[in-house]
Write an enzyme that holds these catalytic residues in place. Sequence first.
Site, PDB file in Angstrom:
ATOM      1  CG  HIS A  65     -10.049  17.336 -32.964  1.00 39.64           C
ATOM      2  ND1 HIS A  65     -11.201  17.559 -33.685  1.00 39.64           N
ATOM      3  CD2 HIS A  65      -9.114  16.898 -33.853  1.00 39.64           C
ATOM      4  CE1 HIS A  65     -10.982  17.257 -34.960  1.00 39.64           C
ATOM      5  NE2 HIS A  65      -9.726  16.876 -35.088  1.00 39.64           N
TER       6      HIS A  65
ATOM      7  CG  HIS B 114      -8.820  23.781 -40.916  1.00 42.23           C
ATOM      8  ND1 HIS B 114      -9.189  24.647 -41.927  1.00 42.23           N
ATOM      9  CD2 HIS B 114      -7.727  23.117 -41.377  1.00 42.23           C
ATOM     10  CE1 HIS B 114      -8.369  24.505 -42.950  1.00 42.23           C
ATOM     11  NE2 HIS B 114      -7.468  23.586 -42.644  1.00 42.23           N
TER      12      HIS B 114
ATOM     13  CG  ASN C 144      -4.742  25.528 -44.791  1.00 45.80           C
ATOM     14  OD1 ASN C 144      -5.813  26.124 -44.808  1.00 45.80           O
ATOM     15  ND2 ASN C 144      -4.270  24.909 -45.850  1.00 45.80           N
TER      16      ASN C 144
ATOM     17  CG  HIS D 194     -17.701  34.753 -39.303  1.00 43.73           C
ATOM     18  ND1 HIS D 194     -17.414  34.436 -40.610  1.00 43.73           N
ATOM     19  CD2 HIS D 194     -18.235  33.633 -38.755  1.00 43.73           C
ATOM     20  CE1 HIS D 194     -17.766  33.183 -40.856  1.00 43.73           C
ATOM     21  NE2 HIS D 194     -18.265  32.670 -39.745  1.00 43.73           N
TER      22      HIS D 194
ATOM     23  CG  HIS E  34     -21.375  12.379 -47.674  1.00 42.23           C
ATOM     24  ND1 HIS E  34     -20.096  12.882 -47.792  1.00 42.23           N
ATOM     25  CD2 HIS E  34     -21.485  11.939 -46.390  1.00 42.23           C
ATOM     26  CE1 HIS E  34     -19.466  12.743 -46.633  1.00 42.23           C
ATOM     27  NE2 HIS E  34     -20.284  12.187 -45.769  1.00 42.23           N
TER      28      HIS E  34
END
Length: 297
Positions: free
Chosen positions: A123, A133, A135, A167, A197
Amino acid sequence: MSDTLAAEKARASAWFRQLRDEIVAAFEALEDSHATGPFAELPPGRFDVTETRRDAPDGGDAGGGLMSVMRGGRVFEKVGVNVSTVYGSLGEQAQAAMAARKGIPGMADDPRFWASGISLVAHMRNPHVPAVHMNTRMFWTPHAWWFGGGSDLNPCIEYDEDTAHFHDTQKAHLDPHGAAHYPRLKEWADEYFYIPHRKRARGVGGIFMDDYCTGEWEADFALTQDIGRAFLPAFVTLVERRRGQGFSDADKDTQLIHRGLYAEYNLVYDRGTKFGLATGHDANAVLMSLPPLAKWV
């Protein structure tokens, strides 16, 4: 355990640690080189490193790793780079979830597992610099083994050229393994990093894979390594491009609201968060992905 399996596990674990060391060094170098622009007056950030451990139900050795977190730097407001190697037996809930999602029979008869990987979330101070992110991991049970992971970009203020660079760099690292990999893993990321949501993506995508096993360990490990190798050239260029830009209070507000979106995803949907908490890994290490400050409207 066969000698081959032991060697494969050792190589994977060592690779994730090597990648962690390279990223930590690169991020501290970004802190040192940020000499002008917003926050340049602050002292350069450094990682605090803590050993982590997994709590086994019987109190025995179940592995652990390193949690490396930098807070309040010139460039990084909060960034965590965790690496771990854990093992033991999956609990009933984890067994059932794995059997249902992966279709692995016999988990209840032999619930042993071994997992190693690296997990990173950054962040940023400047809202023009995207959060990110990454991993990669290897997972083994007596019934199956697989690799997983990827990286995705999470800007609160989007720049088309930044998205294209991120990308394009990933594609260049995946193409030597076959032209079909990048479009497949890009689509996979678009599906995985989606917030139902909110009916929107978490960010601008990237690459992602899970349960990846062709049966050729060397080839699958090589692909996983290049997913990791793509990260620094894909991301550091964007940091260097944006960290000196000025920003307004409205830009910072946009960043805080976007961080709320990130927190929602990681707490509600992220499989790694759920697995880490369910298997007794250090909760602070599992939740290091959460932003230092966030806002909801």
